[in-house]
Structure formats: structure tokens, C-alpha cells
Scaffold this active site. Structure first.
Site, PDB file in Angstrom:
ATOM      1  N   GLU A   1       0.831  -1.205   0.000  1.00 49.01           N
ATOM      2  CA  GLU A   1       0.000   0.000   0.000  1.00 49.01           C
ATOM      3  C   GLU A   1       0.867   1.258   0.000  1.00 49.01           C
ATOM      4  O   GLU A   1       1.118   1.858   1.049  1.00 49.01           O
ATOM      5  CB  GLU A   1      -0.943   0.021   1.210  1.00 49.01           C
ATOM      6  CG  GLU A   1      -2.060  -1.008   1.130  1.00 49.01           C
ATOM      7  CD  GLU A   1      -3.027  -0.905   2.299  1.00 49.01           C
ATOM      8  OE1 GLU A   1      -2.722  -0.184   3.281  1.00 49.01           O
ATOM      9  OE2 GLU A   1      -4.092  -1.550   2.241  1.00 49.01           O
TER      10      GLU A   1
ATOM     11  N   GLU B   1      -6.205  -7.373  -0.695  1.00 46.60           N
ATOM     12  CA  GLU B   1      -6.544  -7.118   0.705  1.00 46.60           C
ATOM     13  C   GLU B   1      -7.866  -6.366   0.784  1.00 46.60           C
ATOM     14  O   GLU B   1      -8.067  -5.353   0.118  1.00 46.60           O
ATOM     15  CB  GLU B   1      -5.448  -6.299   1.393  1.00 46.60           C
ATOM     16  CG  GLU B   1      -5.736  -6.002   2.862  1.00 46.60           C
ATOM     17  CD  GLU B   1      -4.620  -5.206   3.522  1.00 46.60           C
ATOM     18  OE1 GLU B   1      -3.445  -5.504   3.258  1.00 46.60           O
ATOM     19  OE2 GLU B   1      -4.927  -4.265   4.293  1.00 46.60           O
TER      20      GLU B   1
END
Length: 517
Positions: A357, A445
Site C-alpha cells: 500500500e 486485501e
């Protein structure tokens, strides 16, 4: 001899009508093998085929990406108005349709001369707009100021097409790309032609008009022994036979915190519930790999091998978070994936997630894409066809930026992350736009909670997201397989990673997710 020759020519022209124009000469709804399930144009093509307005070419395919010709487009529009054609005296199969369009004022002789030399040339978007609107919606008008403002390239539009293009914009038949461009001088594909024709027909019937809603993608599940090496075809993850496949499973939490839930028993438990995917979240910061590289690396390798043993696909995740810019540790990442890709170069189960991320101002063009280019080179030295997952900015939500400037290469996918209590329709719309632009997505995710891992559990919002993903054949891994005291955790506090789990061991989130495998 004259009668025989006439019949022979008639037969040849009938064949040409089907092969060259790809419009029907008979009834029946064809099944086109090259119209992908879940593609943005699938519904439009199928509806036009069901109405008898189009059919396949001589090879039985539709060729949705081919540029449509003037003759083909005019013929489809003519059929929409009830014109059935007839014998041609000029030698070109489309002459009856073209003559009908010209006589009705759909276009002018200088745009498509009746002599036929432009019949098989690509038709421009601006001319197709004129033909479509004059044929089907001749009385429709659009406000100049309102509609022209929607086109960033309005200055490129020839003035003779203003009326038709503005009218089409006003009722939603035409729309620009993600940069607002109409591209008036460009051609359009067969798929795009089907889309605007169907929008016009729906508008005439009083139905809502807008971008086509994709049909559901029929995917298969199964493990590595069934599907083998994965590949990316278009935007879809497929098995080695080219069949759409969906991976559903769990992500671990940080290995160095909750490594007990990457045990053989824990991974076996998830597989028994139906998961065919396991993601290994190897934190780089927060006391993870960068602080103890050899220890955490061996933990990751052990977890990979245990997942492979369960016939599961497995993601090795370079889990950046507090170290938000992937370029900060480019050399360490390259060294890690160089070793891992060499180790698993012959293993079809392994997927490589190179930056979990990116955040904190990490820029796609300046930081993330250059990093990804380097990592793809590193991995491809060893693994020629393993799937590589690439993150984007703002915690892997900026897929629109990646779609506008993707990394060049095969078997590359882009991660989309969401938490059901925080991220809603706006992110699904962004995902659809990225898919339409051709960007393959993989949800490596997602959580049933809010973005901080707590709050909720948001069951209805999670179900809405999973329905969205399932319809598009997008694979996913849920966060997370651990007993941490947060609502996104799949296990109740104190659950052992070395026993067989029952429903009583699962949290509210865990029960929902495990039932969704």
C-alpha cells in the site's frame, strides 16, 4: 447460363453479407467465442444479436476489437429502422443499405460516395454520430454550451456534426473517455458501435441509458493441481487453459506478530473451508523484514511452502505501510525478490506482490511505476510467467492513475484495497473505469471493518462488495487471519493456530468470510 450465373452471384453476395459485414441474413442468436464473459460490451452485442441486427463473421466470431467500416455501420443502423436490403446491382453487398441511408439524408454523398470506394473504409466517430442520430432520433437536440463543455476535444469536431454529436451527448448515447475526449476523427470498434446503437434503441424505448453493465463472469475455482500456471487475458485472471479463474482466500497479519496462523494446521483449516489462496503479509517496517531480514524471510519461505503443500496459490507480499514510498527501500526489495523468484521460478502456485500500500505522498509516475518497472525486471530474470501484483497510491486505491499509465509487460495485475465500512460506491466506480480502460485488478486485501481494522462488522456492505467482485471475476484475499482484538480479525482471541477450527473459533467477520469462499 445467364440464370445459373445469376444464382451463383446471388449466393456469393449472401456469403459476403455475412462474412464482410458481420450482420445477419438469417434468424437465430449466435454465440460468439470472442465476446468475453463480463466484458463491458457483452450485453450490447448479445442484445443486438438477439434482435437479429448483427451476426458473426465467416469464422463464427464477432471480432469486437476490429474497426467497423462505413458499410457495416450503416447496415446495422438501417436494420434498426426496418430496412431489409435487397438485391444489389452494383456488386457491393451493402449498396441497398447505403442507398437507403443516402436517400434519407443520414449522410451526404461527399462523406460516403455512392460509387462505393469508401464503403469498406473505417467510419469516423463524428460521422457515425450523424448517421445514428438522423436515422433513429432525428428530432433530438442538445444545448450547445452544456454539451460542448463535456468534450475536452470539442475544437476538433467538424461543424457539420455539431447538431448530431451534441444531441447524442444530451441523451447519454455518446460519452467521452476518462479524459473527456470524444475523438471525432477516430474510428470506432465493432464493440463500441454496438454500445451506441443499443443506447439509442434504449433511449427510443424510454429505458435508462448509460455505460453498459457487465454481465457476470463465469469463473472456476480449484487449486494449483487443477489450474496450473495462471495467466492474464485482457483484464481476467485465467488458468493455464485460458479459462477464467477466481482465487478466494485469507491474508495473514504481520508474520513477525502473528506467525502462528501461518502454521500448517492454520493454512489447512482455511483450505478445508474452500479457500484456494493464501497471502503472506511480510511487513517491511514496524519491526518486520527491514529490522530482521533473515528471520522474517525464513518465516515467509516456510509459509509459502506450507501453502503449496495444501494445493493453494500463495502471494508473497512486500508489505510496505509506514515506509509508504516503495522507492525508499528499492535495493532491499530487489534483493529479496531476486532470491525469492529464483527459488520459486518453477512453481506455478506463487504470486509476487511487490508493494502492498504505497501512501504518504508516493506518486504513481514519479515513484510507484519506476519502482514497479525495476521489480518486474528483477522477477522476470527468473520467473518468466508468474503473476506480479502492483500497488498504487493512496493505499492501493489509485487504480485510475495506473490505468492511465500502466507498466508494460505480461501477467501483471494491479491491486485494489478496500474496507467495507469506509470505501463504497465511488471506489467500485473507479474500479469499473479501470477495468474498462483494460487494467486487470486483483483485490489482495479487503476487510469487513472500517479502514483502521475496527468498527462494524459491516456485513451488508461487505456482501455488496463481494457481489461486485464475483460478477467481474475478480480474485480476493481477506484481512486477516489472526486473533487480534479488532473486528477485521477472522479468529476469536486466544484461538490456537495448531488445532482444527470449528465455527465457534471464528469471529463474526471470520464466519462471513469463510462462508464466502
Amino acid at each position: 447460363m445467364s440464370e445459373i450465373l445469376t444464382k451463383a452471384l446471388s449466393a456469393v453476395m449472401s456469403l459476403a453479407l455475412v462474412f464482410i459485414s458481420c450482420v445477419p441474413a438469417n434468424a437465430g442468436t449466435p454465440n460468439f467465442p470472442d465476446v468475453k464473459a463480463g466484458s463491458w460490451y457483452e450485453n450490447d452485442v448479445k442484445e443486438l444479436a438477439a434482435k437479429g441486427l448483427i451476426s458473426g463473421c465467416g469464422d463464427g466470431r464477432f471480432h469486437p476489437g476490429d474497426t467497423i467500416t462505413a458499410a457495416q455501420f450503416v447496415t446495422i443502423v438501417a436494420r434498426c429502422t426496418g430496412i431489409t436490403g435487397g438485391p444489389s446491382s452494383s456488386g457491393h453487398w451493402a449498396t441497398p443499405f447505403m442507398s437507403a441511408g443516402l436517400s434519407r439524408g443520414w449522410y451526404d454523398w461527399d462523406e460516403i460516395p455512392p460509387t462505393g470506394e469508401k464503403f469498406e473504409k473505417p467510419i469516423t466517430r463524428e460521422l457515425s454520430a450523424k448517421i445514428l442520430m438522423r436515422a433513429l432520433l432525428p428530432d433530438k437536440r442538445g444545448d450547445y454550451n452544456t454539451e460542448s463543455a463535456k468534450m475536452t476535444d470539442f475544437s476538433q469536431l467538424n461543424g457539420r456534426y455539431y447538431e448530431s454529436v451534441l444531441a447524442g451527448y444530451s441523451c447519454g448515447i455518446f460519452a467521452g473517455d476518462d479524459k473527456g475526449r470524444f475523438k471525432p476523427k477516430s474510428g470506432l470498434t465493432r464493440a463500441e458501435a454496438c454500445a451506441i446503437v443499443m443506447r439509442a434503441l434504449k433511449y427510443m424505448d424510454g429505458q435508462p441509458v448509460g455505460p453498459s453493465e457487465p454481465g457476470p463472469v463465469e469463473t472456476i475455482s480449484g487449486g494449483v493441481s487443477e489450474n496450473g500456471w495462471l495467466q492474464v487475458k485482457g483484464t481476467q485472471l485465467c488458468n493455464e487453459d485460458g479459462e477464467p479463474v477466481a482465487l478466494h482466500g485469507m491474508s495473514s497479519h504481520g508474520l513477525h506478530w502473528f506467525g502462528q496462523y501461518t502454521s500448517e494446521q492454520s493454512i489447512r483449516n482455511t483450505a478445508k473451508y474452500g479457500a484456494n489462496l493464501f497471502r503472506i503479509a511480510m511487513y517491511t517496517g514496524e519491526g518486520g523484514y527491514l529490522s530482521q531480514p533473515e528471520t522474517v524471510k525464513q518465516q515467509a519461505i516456510g509459509a509459502v511452502d506450507r501453502a503449496i503443500k495444501q494445493d493453494m496459490y500463495v502471494i508473497i507480499d512486500w508489505h510496505i505501510l509506514s515506509d509508504g514510498n516503495p522507492m525508499n527501500h528499492l535495493n532491499e526489495s530487489k534483493a529479496f525478490f531476486d532470491e525469492i523468484a529464483e527459488r520459486y521460478k518453477d512453481e506455478p502456485a506463487v504470486l509476487y506482490e511487490i508493494c502492498n500500500e504505497p501512501n504518504g505522498g508516493a506518486d504513481w509516475a514519479r515513484d510507484i511505476k519506476p519502482y514497479a518497472v525495476e521489480l518486474v525486471k528483477t522477477i522476470r530474470k527468473h520467473s518468466e510467467k508468474g503473476i506480479i501484483l502492483i500497488g498504487s497510491g493512496t493505499w492501493s486505491q489509485d487504480v485510475h492513475l495506473a490505468a492511465a499509465d500502466p507498466v508494460i509487460g505480461d501477467n501483471l495485475m494491479y491491486t485494489l484495497h478496500f474496507y467495507a465500512g469506509t470505501h463504497g460506491q465511488w471506489l467500485r466506480d473507479r474500479a469499473d473505469s479501470a477495468l474498462k480502460a483494460g487494467l486487470p485488478l486483483f483485490v489482495s486485501e479487503w476487510g469487513t471493518s472500517a479502514a483502521d481494522g475496527s468498527g462494524g462488522v459491516f456485513i451488508e456492505e461487505s456482501r455488496q462488495w463481494l457481489d461486485f467482485l464475483d460478477k467481474r471475476g475478480i480474485s480476493w484475499a481477506n484481512w486477516s487471519l489472526c486473533d487480534k482484538n479488532e473486528t477485521s480479525a477472522a479468529l476469536k482471541p486466544g484461538t490456537s493456530g495448531n488445532k482444527e477450527w470449528t465455527g465457534s473459533d471464528l469471529s463474526q467477520s471470520g464466519k462471513f468470510v469463510f462462508d464466502s469462499f
